[in-house]
Design a protein around this motif. Sequence first.
Motif, mmCIF file in Angstrom:
data_model
loop_
_atom_site.group_PDB
_atom_site.id
_atom_site.type_symbol
_atom_site.label_atom_id
_atom_site.label_comp_id
_atom_site.label_asym_id
_atom_site.label_seq_id
_atom_site.Cartn_x
_atom_site.Cartn_y
_atom_site.Cartn_z
ATOM 1 N N PRO A 163 4.759 -17.075 17.879
ATOM 2 C CA PRO A 163 5.614 -16.922 18.831
ATOM 3 C C PRO A 163 7.327 -17.406 18.241
ATOM 4 O O PRO A 163 8.098 -16.958 19.000
ATOM 5 C CB PRO A 163 4.996 -17.545 19.758
ATOM 6 C CG PRO A 163 4.173 -18.750 18.677
ATOM 7 C CD PRO A 163 4.182 -17.447 18.029
ATOM 8 N N ALA A 171 6.628 -18.169 23.114
ATOM 9 C CA ALA A 171 5.012 -18.854 23.621
ATOM 10 C C ALA A 171 5.442 -18.806 24.923
ATOM 11 O O ALA A 171 6.573 -19.339 25.724
ATOM 12 C CB ALA A 171 5.389 -20.244 22.738
ATOM 13 N N TRP A 189 8.648 -8.754 19.739
ATOM 14 C CA TRP A 189 7.970 -9.640 19.667
ATOM 15 C C TRP A 189 6.300 -10.016 18.944
ATOM 16 O O TRP A 189 6.093 -8.889 19.364
ATOM 17 C CB TRP A 189 8.054 -11.155 20.505
ATOM 18 C CG TRP A 189 8.778 -11.970 20.719
ATOM 19 C CD1 TRP A 189 8.235 -13.154 19.923
ATOM 20 C CD2 TRP A 189 9.862 -13.115 20.106
ATOM 21 N NE1 TRP A 189 9.052 -14.091 19.467
ATOM 22 C CE2 TRP A 189 9.685 -14.201 20.428
ATOM 23 C CE3 TRP A 189 10.815 -12.327 21.116
ATOM 24 C CZ2 TRP A 189 11.066 -15.032 19.661
ATOM 25 C CZ3 TRP A 189 12.274 -13.488 21.218
ATOM 26 C CH2 TRP A 189 12.170 -14.583 20.791
ATOM 27 N N GLN A 238 5.925 -16.493 26.068
ATOM 28 C CA GLN A 238 7.142 -14.892 26.753
ATOM 29 C C GLN A 238 8.147 -15.509 27.631
ATOM 30 O O GLN A 238 8.954 -15.304 28.204
ATOM 31 C CB GLN A 238 5.925 -14.073 27.619
ATOM 32 C CG GLN A 238 4.722 -13.025 26.323
ATOM 33 C CD GLN A 238 5.213 -11.731 27.061
ATOM 34 O OE1 GLN A 238 4.300 -11.524 28.748
ATOM 35 N NE2 GLN A 238 4.821 -10.749 26.513
#
Length: 148
Positions: free
Chosen positions: A110, A65, A105, A67
Amino acid sequence: GINAEYGESEAITSLCLSQDSRHLLVNIGVIQEVHLWDLEKRKLLQKYSGLKQTRFVIRSCFGGANQAFVVSGSEDSSVYIWNRARGSLLEVLNGHSKTVNAVSWNPQIPEMFASASDDRTIRIWGLKGSEKSPTKKFGMTNGFHHDN
């Protein structure tokens, strides 16, 4: 022409740009670190260490979330996850049997990412249980193997 130039002391093996295009992850093989650069301020913000990278190209990426994490493969067959802001190593994941070359990712989920290895597998990683913070709680959710 060139808009900006950023200098590192050793050879750069790979790059990853953040979603907001403001930050850059740089893998530095010889010193076995991943560096975080602020592209607007032209400043080195953070160094992530622990991974093994002496012979192969290893790719890292941002994730989670907002990043908030940095994830990287490694020549020791592990996946490394750091807190992006603090630079602290949160997790070392085992599951591959050879060098982990690349990680990615999931931008929609996330708590999920994938790793690819010289062992010819792709592993999908996710949080164990209902936890939402990757601190000692990641586990392999699935694995794919490629045979020639």
